[in-house]
Design a protein around this motif. Structure first.
Motif, PDB file in Angstrom:
ATOM      1  N   PRO A  26      92.286 -45.246  56.259  1.00  0.00           N
ATOM      2  CA  PRO A  26      92.544 -45.469  57.687  1.00  0.00           C
ATOM      3  C   PRO A  26      92.236 -46.931  58.031  1.00  0.00           C
ATOM      4  O   PRO A  26      91.310 -47.521  57.488  1.00  0.00           O
ATOM      5  CB  PRO A  26      91.564 -44.526  58.383  1.00  0.00           C
ATOM      6  CG  PRO A  26      91.265 -43.476  57.362  1.00  0.00           C
ATOM      7  CD  PRO A  26      91.339 -44.150  56.018  1.00  0.00           C
ATOM      8  N   LYS A  28      94.435 -49.269  57.432  1.00  0.00           N
ATOM      9  CA  LYS A  28      95.489 -50.050  56.768  1.00  0.00           C
ATOM     10  C   LYS A  28      96.840 -49.709  57.378  1.00  0.00           C
ATOM     11  O   LYS A  28      97.083 -48.566  57.790  1.00  0.00           O
ATOM     12  CB  LYS A  28      95.520 -49.720  55.273  1.00  0.00           C
ATOM     13  CG  LYS A  28      94.444 -50.447  54.488  1.00  0.00           C
ATOM     14  CD  LYS A  28      94.821 -50.488  53.022  1.00  0.00           C
ATOM     15  CE  LYS A  28      93.908 -51.411  52.252  1.00  0.00           C
ATOM     16  NZ  LYS A  28      94.332 -51.583  50.889  1.00  0.00           N
ATOM     17  N   ILE A  29      97.713 -50.715  57.402  1.00  0.00           N
ATOM     18  CA  ILE A  29      99.031 -50.497  58.005  1.00  0.00           C
ATOM     19  C   ILE A  29      99.787 -49.386  57.260  1.00  0.00           C
ATOM     20  O   ILE A  29     100.437 -48.528  57.867  1.00  0.00           O
ATOM     21  CB  ILE A  29      99.823 -51.832  58.037  1.00  0.00           C
ATOM     22  CG1 ILE A  29      99.253 -52.718  59.156  1.00  0.00           C
ATOM     23  CG2 ILE A  29     101.325 -51.602  58.244  1.00  0.00           C
ATOM     24  CD1 ILE A  29      99.916 -54.067  59.353  1.00  0.00           C
ATOM     25  N   SER A  32      98.607 -46.139  58.681  1.00  0.00           N
ATOM     26  CA  SER A  32      99.040 -45.846  60.059  1.00  0.00           C
ATOM     27  C   SER A  32     100.501 -45.401  60.079  1.00  0.00           C
ATOM     28  O   SER A  32     100.862 -44.454  60.795  1.00  0.00           O
ATOM     29  CB  SER A  32      98.892 -47.080  60.947  1.00  0.00           C
ATOM     30  OG  SER A  32      97.567 -47.501  60.937  1.00  0.00           O
ATOM     31  N   ARG A  35     100.855 -41.923  58.631  1.00  0.00           N
ATOM     32  CA  ARG A  35     100.314 -40.946  59.589  1.00  0.00           C
ATOM     33  C   ARG A  35     101.270 -40.737  60.765  1.00  0.00           C
ATOM     34  O   ARG A  35     101.551 -39.614  61.164  1.00  0.00           O
ATOM     35  CB  ARG A  35      98.949 -41.446  60.101  1.00  0.00           C
ATOM     36  CG  ARG A  35      98.302 -40.519  61.117  1.00  0.00           C
ATOM     37  CD  ARG A  35      97.294 -41.219  61.987  1.00  0.00           C
ATOM     38  NE  ARG A  35      97.924 -42.325  62.691  1.00  0.00           N
ATOM     39  CZ  ARG A  35      97.251 -43.344  63.214  1.00  0.00           C
ATOM     40  NH1 ARG A  35      95.943 -43.415  63.099  1.00  0.00           N
ATOM     41  NH2 ARG A  35      97.888 -44.309  63.846  1.00  0.00           N
ATOM     42  N   ASN A  36     101.793 -41.848  61.295  1.00  0.00           N
ATOM     43  CA  ASN A  36     102.676 -41.721  62.461  1.00  0.00           C
ATOM     44  C   ASN A  36     103.939 -40.933  62.130  1.00  0.00           C
ATOM     45  O   ASN A  36     104.431 -40.161  62.954  1.00  0.00           O
ATOM     46  CB  ASN A  36     103.046 -43.104  63.009  1.00  0.00           C
ATOM     47  CG  ASN A  36     101.920 -43.695  63.847  1.00  0.00           C
ATOM     48  OD1 ASN A  36     100.913 -43.028  64.096  1.00  0.00           O
ATOM     49  ND2 ASN A  36     102.067 -44.933  64.254  1.00  0.00           N
ATOM     50  N   PHE A 148     103.542 -48.874  63.228  1.00  0.00           N
ATOM     51  CA  PHE A 148     102.087 -48.759  63.079  1.00  0.00           C
ATOM     52  C   PHE A 148     101.406 -48.941  64.430  1.00  0.00           C
ATOM     53  O   PHE A 148     100.265 -49.344  64.524  1.00  0.00           O
ATOM     54  CB  PHE A 148     101.536 -49.725  62.012  1.00  0.00           C
ATOM     55  CG  PHE A 148     101.738 -51.189  62.253  1.00  0.00           C
ATOM     56  CD1 PHE A 148     100.865 -51.915  63.037  1.00  0.00           C
ATOM     57  CD2 PHE A 148     102.789 -51.855  61.645  1.00  0.00           C
ATOM     58  CE1 PHE A 148     101.043 -53.272  63.240  1.00  0.00           C
ATOM     59  CE2 PHE A 148     102.973 -53.216  61.841  1.00  0.00           C
ATOM     60  CZ  PHE A 148     102.095 -53.930  62.638  1.00  0.00           C
ATOM     61  N   SER A 149     102.167 -48.627  65.499  1.00  0.00           N
ATOM     62  CA  SER A 149     101.557 -48.729  66.831  1.00  0.00           C
ATOM     63  C   SER A 149     101.013 -47.361  67.236  1.00  0.00           C
ATOM     64  O   SER A 149     100.615 -46.565  66.401  1.00  0.00           O
ATOM     65  CB  SER A 149     102.597 -49.217  67.833  1.00  0.00           C
ATOM     66  OG  SER A 149     103.504 -48.183  68.098  1.00  0.00           O
ATOM     67  N   THR A 151     100.285 -43.590  68.194  1.00  0.00           N
ATOM     68  CA  THR A 151     100.785 -42.343  67.622  1.00  0.00           C
ATOM     69  C   THR A 151     101.738 -41.678  68.597  1.00  0.00           C
ATOM     70  O   THR A 151     102.799 -41.214  68.227  1.00  0.00           O
ATOM     71  CB  THR A 151      99.616 -41.360  67.370  1.00  0.00           C
ATOM     72  OG1 THR A 151      98.533 -42.098  66.869  1.00  0.00           O
ATOM     73  CG2 THR A 151     100.010 -40.256  66.428  1.00  0.00           C
TER      74      THR A 151
END
Ligand code: ACO
Length: 705
Positions: A26, A28-29, A32, A35-36, A148-149, A151
């Motif tokens: 978590p 790291k780009i 993210s 995950r998104n 990566f902004s 969620t």
């Protein structure tokens, strides 16, 4: 070989995606983004790629993309720049349709070659490249958040295309605050391959997108951009924020994204020509987007202002003039419609003043009236806080009257001014997407944008008119100049290009004897000018080699002998090739007509007030060169000096039709003859209607390619 244009859909609505550089750490780009995609509800297949293997949020990693058996629509690259080429190569070799390169450290910091190498390899395999230097793509219709902004991106109807990543991420945050949902957001970064034109092709067809917002610093392929924008604005409004207005801003933009910002005046003209709505600020852009997304389109131009205060009524009237909103003026109808809602000491003139004593019920009456009148098409509702109006009723009154406008298919914008209670109402109502503003100008600018778009749809005509011309002759002239080692045309070559294009030029010819000169003068018509033609005499006037205002045959003969005698006396051994006889151009209105191939925006045509004060007066108008006569005429009418062509103080109107034809001819030259990069005719002397014009001085710059 580039992948087909229509495949851009799979960039926004992929069925299978990979993340190269997916990380389980978590922060790291690569984490993210993975995950998104997973938590954003993506319905397709997800392949995290990491040589160390493992799993991310329960999804197994593949050591390399070549280990994935499935086809991949989009691979997100989030490995460091030095590993990016190999990562993209592996994707392209596998036949991945799109790679989106998040990684920074390419042309924006001078690493142009590496960026080219990546794109060239990818394109050679049919893979398109988004970025590099981006934050990713979000698309509501694809249930796909590969950014990566945040969620949770609020779903809605506005699609954002942004060149700046950081501003894009900030805009996502602001959309949540403004309750302006997004249908898509894409970060374009360095635009090494995929650009606005590609993405417009998707968002203009996307069912969830009602309005498009673009943030642009510089355009790379102007002709393609203009074509795409013309198509898209026919379907949906596009609000554009273009930075680099100031000289310093343009320099900052240039170093920021590795692209040069184009001349702002030209961009502004093209924005108007193609129906783009150019906002001044981020807040204005957001206001317009939201208003355009939710408001019905007006069915006519009659707007009414309803107010409880004279001051804001006057402010709104000023703002209407500024933003092109027309106020309804039929006093009889206004009296009939608003009479029952206006006290005797109020006013039914537009602005309709229901006075400071107005209560919620009075507003309700006054704001319901225009929804029922066929003569009224849009409303601007203004409120100044008063002690007589029960503040608790403000928001409900606005909600109700807004609902009535929506039900009647008419737009309304509210401006309410006052203290805390009023500001709270603004916040509360804006959350509900009611167009309420704390500033009169904000409300009117939204109505102006809506009218601009509606009028543009009704009036636009994208047809392109080509002038007939002898292109073969023009190309021969260019060949000759290039063979001579020149990248510009001589004056007589420029005139020859004009002649081959059918532009009116002063009559001229070279005579080698008295008889020939007399014949030429009689052909051209008096008065004429005579000038010695000799490469040995550079300063013709000093040598007595010029005679002006020659009115008849006898004067031609006298001038011929005088010029010959003067020149022999000036330089005994000068080789004299003859004497040029030219039409003496009479006075008229002096214009400039020009065209150039703009490095960013492509072929551009220009016209304006000509003569020696062009630089000082700067009274010029621009357009993209793909124009028709209607557009050329509107361009001409934009210049401040236009009244000179219409005729002032009893003068006759000038030959505007021929000026319009000449603009079309010059626009055709710049579009059809790629080796001509710049044309400037200054002055173009324009005479009375039916008497045409003369292109007196023509400068043309050419290039080899
Ligand atoms: N294939 C797959 N994964 C690989 C490979 C490979 N060939 N090689 C390495 N990796 C893995 C790494 O092992 C690492 O995974 P781990 O965390 O499990 O060890 C992962 O890829 C990432 O590699 P790192 O070396 O840790 O790189 P890092 O995450 O620190 O940085 C990044 C990579 C984010 C791309 C960075 O180079 C970068 O460019 N950052 C800027 C991004 C940016 O701001 N873009 C613009 C956005 S817009 C705006 O302005 C906001």
């Amino acid at each position: 070989m580039k992948a087909k244009k229509d495949s851009i859909v799979s960039l926004f609505q992929p069925k299978s995606v990979a993340v190269v550089g997916a990380s389980s750490q978590p922060g790291k780009i690569g984490f993210s983004i993975t995950r998104n995609i997973i938590q954003g509800g993506f319905k397709g297949k997800i392949y995290p790629i990491n040589p160390k293997g493992g799993a991310i949020l329960g999804v197994d990693c593949y050591p390399s993309i070549s280990d994935v058996k499935d086809e991949i629509d989009v691979a997100t690259i989030c490995v460091p720049a030095k590993l990016a080429f190999d990562a993209v190569k592996e994707c392209a070799d596998k036949g991945v349709k799109h790679v989106q390169i998040i990684t920074s450290g390419f042309s924006e910091v001078g690493e142009v070659e590496l960026e080219h190498k990546i794109v060239e390899y990818a394109n050679s395999k049919g893979t398109r490249v988004l970025g590099p230097n981006i934050f990713g793509v979000y698309s509501a219709s694809g249930n796909y958040n590969s950014t990566f902004s945040a969620t949770d991106i609020l779903r809605g109807n506005v699609a954002i295309l942004t060149q700046s990543g950081a501003l894009g991420i900030a805009m996502i945050g602001k959309t949540a605050v403004e309750n302006m949902g997004l249908s898509a957001i894409v970060s374009l970064g360095n635009k090494a391959d995929i650009d606005e034109a590609d993405c417009l092709d998707f968002v203009m067809r996307d069912q969830e997108t009602k309005v498009i917002l673009m943030y642009i610093e510089g355009v790379k392929d102007g002709e393609r951009f203009i074509e795409a924008v013309r198509e898209a604005t026919k379907l949906k409004p596009i609000v554009v924020l273009k930075s680099g207005r100031s000289k310093r801003g343009a320099m900052a933009a240039a170093s920021h994204t590795g692209s040069l910002a184009g001349s702002d005046e030209i961009f502004d003209a093209i924005a108007r020509q193609t129906g783009l709505l150019r906002a001044e600020s981020l807040q204005e852009a957001f206001n317009w987007c939201k208003f355009l997304a939710y408001s019905p389109r007006p069915k006519g131009k009659n707007t009414v202002i309803v107010t409880n205060g004279g001051g804001i009524g006057v402010m709104a009237t000023d703002a209407c003039e500024k933003y092109g909103v027309e106020l309804y003026d039929d006093q009889l109808v206004l009296k009939e419609v608003f009479g029952p809602a206006t006290p005797d000491f109020g006013s039914t003139k537009n602005p309709v003043d229901i006075t400071g004593g107005a209560k919620a019920a009075d507003y309700d009456l006054a704001l319901t009236a225009p929804t029922r009148s066929e003569d009224m098409h849009a409303t601007l509702a203004l409120y100044c806080e008063t002690a007589t109006f029960d503040a608790e009723n403000l928001a409900p009154m606005i909600r109700d009257t807004y609902g009535k406008h929506l039900a009647s298919g008419k737009p309304v914008a509210y401006a309410i001014v006052g203290g805390k209670v009023v500001e709270d109402a603004v916040v509360q109502l804006r959350k509900m997407n009611v167009p309420v503003f704390p500033e009169v100008y904000e409300a009117v600018s939204c109505m102006g944008a809506l009218y601009k778009y509606t009028n543009m749809l009704a009036e636009r005509d994208d047809s392109v008119e080509d002038a007939q011309m002898d292109i073969a002759t023009i190309n021969k002239i260019i060949d000759g100049a290039l063979a001579d080692g020149r990248t510009f045309l001589l004056a007589n070559e420029g005139q020859a290009v004009m002649k081959a294009s059918g532009v009116m030029i002063p009559g001229a010819g070279i005579g080698k004897s008295i008889d020939e000169c007399v014949r030429l003068a009689e052909q051209i018509g008096y008065p004429v000018v005579m000038k010695v033609v000799s490469r040995d005499i550079l300063h013709k006037s000093d040598a007595g080699g010029v005679a002006l205002d020659i009115l008849n045959k006898q004067e031609v003969m006298d001038a011929y002998e005088a010029i010959m005698k003067n020149c022999r006396a000036y330089k005994e051994d000068a080789v004299i090739d003859g004497i040029e006889v030219c039409e003496m151009v009479q006075k008229g209105v002096e214009l400039i007509i020009g065209a150039r191939r703009d490095p960013q925006l492509g072929p551009i045509v220009m016209c304006g007030l000509g003569g020696i004060y062009v630089e000082v007066m700067k009274d010029v108008a621009f357009r993209a060169a793909s124009i028709n006569k209607k557009e050329a005429r509107s361009m001409l009418s934009e210049i401040r000096s236009y009244p000179l062509l219409l005729g002032v103080r009893g003068e006759e109107q000038k030959d505007i039709d021929i000026v319009v034809d000449t603009i079309i001819k010059v626009a055709t030259i710049i579009r059809k003859i790629p080796r001509i990069t710049d044309i400037e005719i200054n002055p173009v002397v324009v005479y009375e209607q039916g008497k045409g014009l003369k292109a007196v001085d023509v400068r043309i710059i050419i290039s080899k390619s």
